[in-house]
Design a protein around this motif. Structure first.
Motif, PDB file in Angstrom:
ATOM      1  N   LEU A   1      76.527  22.731 132.792  1.00 43.07           N
ATOM      2  CA  LEU A   1      76.186  24.061 132.401  1.00 43.07           C
ATOM      3  C   LEU A   1      76.439  24.182 130.717  1.00 43.07           C
ATOM      4  CD1 LEU A   1      78.706  25.781 134.883  1.00 43.07           C
ATOM      5  CD2 LEU A   1      76.306  25.948 135.021  1.00 43.07           C
ATOM      6  N   GLN A   2      75.531  25.094 130.166  1.00 38.22           N
ATOM      7  CA  GLN A   2      75.542  25.145 128.996  1.00 38.22           C
ATOM      8  C   GLN A   2      75.669  26.740 128.522  1.00 38.22           C
ATOM      9  OE1 GLN A   2      71.563  23.792 127.248  1.00 38.22           O
ATOM     10  NE2 GLN A   2      71.836  22.007 128.525  1.00 38.22           N
ATOM     11  N   LYS A   3      76.426  27.050 127.124  1.00 40.87           N
ATOM     12  CA  LYS A   3      76.836  28.293 126.813  1.00 40.87           C
ATOM     13  C   LYS A   3      75.941  28.766 125.801  1.00 40.87           C
ATOM     14  CE  LYS A   3      80.754  30.639 125.404  1.00 40.87           C
ATOM     15  NZ  LYS A   3      82.420  30.303 124.902  1.00 40.87           N
ATOM     16  N   THR A   4      75.449  30.079 126.132  1.00 36.17           N
ATOM     17  CA  THR A   4      74.531  30.627 125.197  1.00 36.17           C
ATOM     18  C   THR A   4      74.810  32.075 124.826  1.00 36.17           C
ATOM     19  OG1 THR A   4      72.116  31.312 124.979  1.00 36.17           O
ATOM     20  CG2 THR A   4      73.018  31.462 127.117  1.00 36.17           C
ATOM     21  N   GLY A   5      75.017  32.572 123.787  1.00 38.47           N
ATOM     22  CA  GLY A   5      75.496  33.650 123.341  1.00 38.47           C
ATOM     23  C   GLY A   5      77.051  33.877 123.203  1.00 38.47           C
ATOM     24  N   GLY A   6      77.418  34.736 123.488  1.00 40.67           N
ATOM     25  CA  GLY A   6      78.881  34.864 123.589  1.00 40.67           C
ATOM     26  C   GLY A   6      79.735  34.264 124.729  1.00 40.67           C
ATOM     27  N   SER A   7      79.389  34.302 125.915  1.00 40.32           N
ATOM     28  CA  SER A   7      79.894  34.036 127.068  1.00 40.32           C
ATOM     29  C   SER A   7      79.097  33.602 128.086  1.00 40.32           C
ATOM     30  CB  SER A   7      81.072  35.002 127.471  1.00 40.32           C
ATOM     31  OG  SER A   7      80.429  36.251 127.779  1.00 40.32           O
TER      32      SER A   7
ATOM     33  N   LEU B   1      76.616  31.599 130.614  1.00 48.66           N
ATOM     34  CA  LEU B   1      76.561  30.304 130.758  1.00 48.66           C
ATOM     35  C   LEU B   1      75.300  30.086 131.643  1.00 48.66           C
ATOM     36  CD1 LEU B   1      79.966  29.120 132.346  1.00 48.66           C
ATOM     37  CD2 LEU B   1      79.280  28.435 130.145  1.00 48.66           C
ATOM     38  N   ILE B   2      74.338  29.083 131.078  1.00 47.37           N
ATOM     39  CA  ILE B   2      73.120  28.845 131.850  1.00 47.37           C
ATOM     40  C   ILE B   2      72.812  27.565 132.250  1.00 47.37           C
ATOM     41  CG2 ILE B   2      71.947  30.446 130.277  1.00 47.37           C
ATOM     42  CD1 ILE B   2      70.873  28.293 128.696  1.00 47.37           C
ATOM     43  N   VAL B   3      71.871  27.109 133.348  1.00 47.15           N
ATOM     44  CA  VAL B   3      71.562  25.772 133.416  1.00 47.15           C
ATOM     45  C   VAL B   3      70.073  25.702 133.560  1.00 47.15           C
ATOM     46  CG1 VAL B   3      71.798  26.414 135.898  1.00 47.15           C
ATOM     47  CG2 VAL B   3      72.127  23.839 135.060  1.00 47.15           C
ATOM     48  N   SER B   4      69.442  24.831 133.300  1.00 44.22           N
ATOM     49  CA  SER B   4      67.983  24.423 133.195  1.00 44.22           C
ATOM     50  C   SER B   4      67.697  23.890 134.624  1.00 44.22           C
ATOM     51  CB  SER B   4      67.470  23.468 131.976  1.00 44.22           C
ATOM     52  OG  SER B   4      68.163  22.331 132.524  1.00 44.22           O
TER      53      SER B   4
END
Length: 338
Positions: free
Chosen positions: A16-22, A24-27
């Motif tokens: 999981l990767q963090k983007t923005g403030g809070s 979580l995304i996954v490619s």
């Protein structure tokens, strides 16, 4: 695709990767994106499963239409009926039955009998050369748990009435046998739902069960359907068997019914301790039944065939009931290890 022509399904881990403030995304894997012709802006459906996993589906259709063709070759009517049941259990949502070249009167009767024997499939078109049946049911309208409870009520009533026939109520026999059709209908429906769920993971949520739970419910439904079959056998010869001198057959039949009742209670309540007690009770009752059968059969007696059929039905009811208790233990262990 492997060198043997079999597709290799992807299985990999991603962080999981963090983007923005809070957030979580996954490619998503590029290969999967390419194979399914997706691009930026494409919509995918995320479905949480009962076991807390998430299914990512690019197909927005909840239930894909599955069309099957059954060709008639002027064969025995039971062969056509079995073919139609096979397609139904496999999850066919539309069945086209074609004649050779026309559908015979016997084939049309078999198609109508099939439609009346299953849940959901209705004849929507009937011509000289073909008949089309379409699934009108909502897969989520009858979850596994609800369906298995309904099936048990039917089977329990059938078995209890077969005991009344042993006690002398001969007029109930035809009714018990007739109700077996309803038991078959529900058991086929449960197995069909399970097979459809394996092909369409979105059904898990509608059916309120994981794939493992689907296996368990399908097995328990099969055990109950077998008990229904033996209730029919007992009903058909029960009046004559009840005339055989001796006082042990009826109590054994009632004990078998109690074991089935307690086994289903432990299954519905997911009670492995109770299930273990039922298995032990079942083994002791089975031993008593076998000993009684062997001792009684050594002596000259009236109606030996009916006695054998009745005792076999009673012992098999005990055996299938303990199978239900074993399924309860396995099911409970799986739930605890989630």
């Amino acid at each position: 695709i492997s060198k043997h022509g079999k597709r290799r399904y992807m299985s990999e881990s991603r962080k999981l990767q963090k983007t923005g403030g809070s957030t979580l995304i996954v490619s998503l894997p590029k290969k999967w994106i390419t194979e399914n012709k997706l691009k930026a802006g494409s919509e995918v459906r995320l479905t949480e499963q009962p076991n807390s996993t998430i299914i990512i589906d690019h197909n927005q259709t909840n239930l894909r239409k599955k069309i099957s063709v059954v060709k008639c070759n002027d064969e025995e009517s039971q062969h056509l009926f079995r073919d139609l049941i096979g397609v139904y259990l496999a999850g066919g949502t539309e069945i086209k039955v074609t004649g050779n070249p026309r559908l015979t009167v016997k084939e049309r009767k078999t198609i109508r009998k099939f439609s009346a024997s299953v849940i959901g499939l209705e004849i929507i078109e009937e011509e000289a050369t073909q008949a089309i049946l379409t699934d009108m049911s909502n897969p989520g309208a009858l979850p596994f748990r609800t369906a298995i409870k309904r099936l048990y009520k039917i089977v329990s009533a059938m078995y209890n009435d077969s005991i009344l026939i042993l006690e002398g109520s001969e007029d109930l026999a035809a009714d018990v046998v007739d109700r077996d059709k309803e038991a078959d209908k529900l058991q086929w429906f449960i197995e069909r739902q399970f097979n459809m769920m394996l092909e369409n993971s979105n059904l898990s949520r509608q059916l309120e069960a994981s794939a493992f739970e689907g296996v368990v419910y399908s097995n328990v439904a099969r055990y109950l359907e077998r008990i229904a079959d033996h209730a029919c056998r007992l009903a058909e010869i029960g009046y004559v068997a009840g005339l055989i001198p001796g006082r042990k057959m009826l109590p054994l039949a009632k004990d078998a019914g109690d074991i089935m009742k307690e086994a289903m209670k432990s299954f519905i309540n997911s009670d492995p301790r109770k299930a273990t007690v039922i298995i032990d009770k079942g083994k002791k009752t089975m031993q008593k039944a076998q000993t009684y059968f062997e001792n009684k059969y050594k002596k000259e007696m009236e109606h030996p065939l009916e006695f054998s059929i009745a005792m076999d039905a009673i012992m098999r009811t005990i055996a299938y009931s303990t199978d239900i208790s074993e399924a309860t233990i396995n099911y409970s262990a799986k739930k605890e290890n989630r």
